[in-house]
Motif scaffolding. Structure first.
Motif, PDB file in Angstrom:
ATOM      1  N   LEU A 142      30.245  28.780  16.883  1.00  5.95           N
ATOM      2  CA  LEU A 142      30.450  27.765  18.092  1.00  5.95           C
ATOM      3  C   LEU A 142      29.397  27.270  18.282  1.00  5.95           C
ATOM      4  O   LEU A 142      28.128  27.287  17.489  1.00  5.95           O
ATOM      5  N   SER A 143      29.623  26.014  18.770  1.00  5.09           N
ATOM      6  CA  SER A 143      28.232  25.237  19.043  1.00  5.09           C
ATOM      7  C   SER A 143      28.568  24.551  20.572  1.00  5.09           C
ATOM      8  O   SER A 143      29.776  24.446  21.117  1.00  5.09           O
ATOM      9  N   THR A 144      27.568  23.919  21.040  1.00  3.44           N
ATOM     10  CA  THR A 144      27.692  22.904  22.184  1.00  3.44           C
ATOM     11  C   THR A 144      27.155  21.411  22.111  1.00  3.44           C
ATOM     12  O   THR A 144      26.250  21.601  21.523  1.00  3.44           O
ATOM     13  N   THR A 145      27.819  20.667  22.539  1.00  2.00           N
ATOM     14  CA  THR A 145      27.255  19.185  22.573  1.00  2.00           C
ATOM     15  C   THR A 145      26.785  18.848  23.689  1.00  2.00           C
ATOM     16  O   THR A 145      25.953  17.908  23.593  1.00  2.00           O
ATOM     17  N   ARG A 148      21.815  19.357  27.438  1.00  2.00           N
ATOM     18  CA  ARG A 148      21.007  20.261  28.515  1.00  2.00           C
ATOM     19  C   ARG A 148      20.701  21.567  28.078  1.00  2.00           C
ATOM     20  O   ARG A 148      19.902  22.163  28.910  1.00  2.00           O
ATOM     21  N   PHE A 149      21.483  22.048  27.237  1.00  2.00           N
ATOM     22  CA  PHE A 149      21.104  23.596  26.472  1.00  2.00           C
ATOM     23  C   PHE A 149      20.447  23.612  25.493  1.00  2.00           C
ATOM     24  O   PHE A 149      19.993  24.718  24.873  1.00  2.00           O
ATOM     25  N   ALA A 150      20.030  22.269  24.937  1.00  2.00           N
ATOM     26  CA  ALA A 150      19.503  22.350  23.537  1.00  2.00           C
ATOM     27  C   ALA A 150      17.999  23.132  23.534  1.00  2.00           C
ATOM     28  O   ALA A 150      17.881  23.733  22.697  1.00  2.00           O
ATOM     29  N   GLU A 177      26.431  15.468  16.989  1.00  2.00           N
ATOM     30  CA  GLU A 177      25.340  16.575  17.187  1.00  2.00           C
ATOM     31  C   GLU A 177      25.952  17.470  18.098  1.00  2.00           C
ATOM     32  O   GLU A 177      26.370  17.383  19.259  1.00  2.00           O
ATOM     33  N   SER A 178      25.586  18.927  17.786  1.00  2.00           N
ATOM     34  CA  SER A 178      25.857  19.949  18.602  1.00  2.00           C
ATOM     35  C   SER A 178      24.791  21.011  18.155  1.00  2.00           C
ATOM     36  O   SER A 178      24.145  21.041  17.338  1.00  2.00           O
ATOM     37  N   PHE A 179      24.858  22.045  19.017  1.00  2.00           N
ATOM     38  CA  PHE A 179      23.763  23.207  19.000  1.00  2.00           C
ATOM     39  C   PHE A 179      24.228  24.647  18.990  1.00  2.00           C
ATOM     40  O   PHE A 179      25.157  24.570  19.937  1.00  2.00           O
ATOM     41  N   PRO A 180      23.710  25.538  18.521  1.00  2.00           N
ATOM     42  CA  PRO A 180      22.460  25.608  17.865  1.00  2.00           C
ATOM     43  C   PRO A 180      22.232  25.346  16.284  1.00  2.00           C
ATOM     44  O   PRO A 180      21.303  25.623  15.791  1.00  2.00           O
TER      45      PRO A 180
END
Length: 280
Positions: A142-145, A148-150, A177-180
């Motif tokens: 999983l990741s988030t774009t 603010r969570f980066a 771009e997504s994280f982590p």
């Protein structure tokens, strides 16, 4: 909420499509032989942070425990659960890990709901809990774009790295771009198109560091069934399983040593032994 909309730099590779291992040869300096990959995962604790895992699926086997990140008006918390998988994704990942490292100990933390829905704060809470529990390997397909969570995800990834918890993180399926997975302190994974189910490759053009089987692969699914599916999500648990196999034979290995072992054992890396360093 802010989202990452800046297009990635040219040449960065999120998955390996239209190219073969011979197209990305890598020559490495001489080094000790990589650790043997034939371990079973015995003694290694692996946490799947995902949509939950269907209990007693024949292709997954027993779970050590199941947890869920609950979010309500009182806040976000992690608690034990008897529920299984909400959408099949976590079961698929757990099954790939089990197939790759059959004797590892598997724990599930559910951060996704039905229809693959989730939020960055729930993902962060689940990952934070897993890091705090000191798992050897965390599979995060999983990741988030959400930028603010980066910063907090980056700090958490570094904490895991220095405490010998290896986060194996899936690259996004599209070049955004997504994280982590974008952080150097995790092991980032994309998929290749080869038929060999035991083939992993090093990417000479990061940020994705490794490619593994993830295209048209058979995975366990809900109701004791199995399906064929494609995505970087399903390459990631293969690398997580390899990490468990290596650590079962080398339990004192650090996170950076483990990443190097994956590098040296990649099918497209040729090690050249040199006896001198440019004597004059």
């Amino acid at each position: 909420m802010a989202t990452a909309t800046t297009p990635p730099a040219a040449g960065l590779t999120w998955s390996l499509r239209g190219r073969r291992p011979a197209d990305i040869p890598v020559v490495a300096d001489g080094a000790p032989a990589p650790p043997h990959l034939a371990g079973s995962g015995a003694g290694v604790r692996v946490c799947v942070v995902d949509s939950g895992v269907e209990r007693d699926h024949p292709l997954v086997g027993p779970l050590a425990a199941s947890w869920v990140v609950a979010k309500d008006e009182q806040g976000v918390r992690v608690e034990r659960t008897t529920t299984g998988d909400t959408c099949g994704h976590g079961t698929a990942c757990a099954g790939i890990i089990r197939r790759t490292a059959p004797d590892c100990e598997l724990t599930s933390v559910r951060v996704l709901g039905e229809r693959f829905s989730g939020s960055g704060d729930v993902l962060l809470a689940g990952l934070r809990w897993a890091v705090g529990q000191g798992f050897d390997v965390i599979n995060l397909s999983l990741s988030t774009t959400r930028t603010r969570f980066a910063e907090e995800l980056h700090a958490l990834a570094d904490e895991a790295f220095f405490n010998r918890t290896v986060i194996v993180a899936s690259a996004h399926n599209t070049p955004v771009e997504s994280f982590p997975w974008r952080f150097a302190s995790v092991i980032s994974v994309g998929s290749h198109q080869e038929d060999d189910p035991d083939l992993h490759l090093y990417n000479p053009a990061p940020p994705v560091e490794f490619f593994a089987p993830g295209q048209n692969v058979e995975v366990p699914w809900l109701g004791g069934a199995s399906i064929r599916t494609t995505g970087n999500s399903f390459a990631t648990p293969y690398i997580a399983g390899l990490c468990a196999r290596i650590l079962s034979g080398h339990p004192r290995m650090t996170s950076f040593q483990l990443k190097n072992a994956l590098y040296l054992s990649a099918a497209n890396v040729s090690v050249v032994n040199t006896d001198s360093r440019g004597a004059s």
